[in-house]
Design a protein around this motif. Sequence first.
Motif, short mmCIF file in Angstrom:
data_model
loop_
_atom_site.label_atom_id
_atom_site.label_comp_id
_atom_site.label_asym_id
_atom_site.label_seq_id
_atom_site.Cartn_x
_atom_site.Cartn_y
_atom_site.Cartn_z
N ARG A 33 34.04 39.49 42.72
CA ARG A 33 33.22 40.24 41.76
C ARG A 33 32.33 41.24 42.45
O ARG A 33 31.90 41.00 43.59
CB ARG A 33 32.32 39.28 40.98
N ASP A 34 31.90 42.32 41.72
CA ASP A 34 32.30 42.58 40.34
C ASP A 34 33.23 43.79 40.37
O ASP A 34 33.96 43.95 41.35
CB ASP A 34 31.08 42.80 39.43
N GLN A 43 25.05 35.24 40.05
CA GLN A 43 26.51 35.25 39.90
C GLN A 43 27.24 34.50 41.03
O GLN A 43 28.47 34.43 41.03
CB GLN A 43 27.03 36.69 39.82
N THR A 69 37.08 36.23 33.72
CA THR A 69 37.01 37.32 34.69
C THR A 69 38.41 37.87 34.96
O THR A 69 39.31 37.10 35.31
CB THR A 69 36.38 36.83 36.00
N THR A 111 31.00 32.97 40.28
CA THR A 111 32.02 33.64 41.11
C THR A 111 32.72 32.62 41.99
O THR A 111 33.96 32.63 42.10
CB THR A 111 31.36 34.73 41.98
#
Length: 305
Positions: A269-270, A282, A233, A286
């Motif tokens: 995120r995101d 997520q 990420t 995350t």
Amino acid sequence: AHSYTKYNTWSEIEAWIDSTASANPTLVSKQVIGNTFEGRPLILLKIGKSSTSTKPAIFMDCGFHAREWIAPAFCQWFVKEAVETYGSDTEMTSLLNDMDVYVMPVFNVDGYVFSHTNNRMWRKTRSKISGTSCIGTDPNRNFDAGWCTIGASSDPCSDTFCGKTPESEIETKTVADFIRRNKSTIKAYITVHSYSQLLLFPYSYTFNLAAHHSELLTVAQGASAALTSLYGTRYTSGPGAATIYPAAGGSDDWAYDLGIKYSYTFELRDTGFYGFLLPESQIKPTCEETMLAVKYIATHVKNNL
Ligand code: 0X9
Ligand code: ZN
Ligand code: ZN
């Protein structure tokens, strides 16, 4: 029921706070520091190995903005990881031996409740003022740091309303009072928002660079690299004004000007595909990646006391 991999309601979070504190009496204690506009408790969890002397501390809050649901999810995850990995993870163990972490799972409790019950996209508090039917102040425009000079609105109907005065919101005043009261022990301030995948530091109320700009940037870049190492990420680090937009009255700038050098805002995120509506699938990735960044900052703070 409460789950770390779903977006819990405030009542689930409140019950989780109590059960976590009772289940971990040597590591976790609960503190009610005040009440919201609508009368709900403003709660901190103090995490750290008990000590007879006052330990240096890190203050971390989540959920300034009601609709940023991943933020409170992260604060809950952080507490879980702290209690689960204390004693086995060497970094967490030395962190909690030497420091305390004050975790505020939800700052804007009234707004968080409203985003569950009435309007998923609610941002502000839920306070009422005379002279308008519009409700709420942006708590991240309500701190006394260049208050309402840029990137904030004096229109009570705006989503970035700065409030009637600095600290007009009871939530802002309560947290600012707590931090002022514990100013000598609080060595770092971390505030968790979403979204944009940014790690920001002062200033946002001016384009001037902070006195500790280069150290703040180096630590942010190290923390971002740690985060990225898990799933790739990508995060951008930098001062708020130049990296996201100039906006006065934020808690990060206020904490920094109070003398808390390590002051960071996470935008989790995101980058906009789901935005505030980040799917529950997520939450785990995350939170796991963000743990690495927060631990990186905390360890840097601990090593530079
Ligand atoms: O505008 C904000 O308050 C934050 N972005 S958000 O999308 N979560 O609303 C950024 C805050 C950066 N720091 C300051 N403006 N002080
Ligand atoms: Zn936010
Ligand atoms: Zn984990």
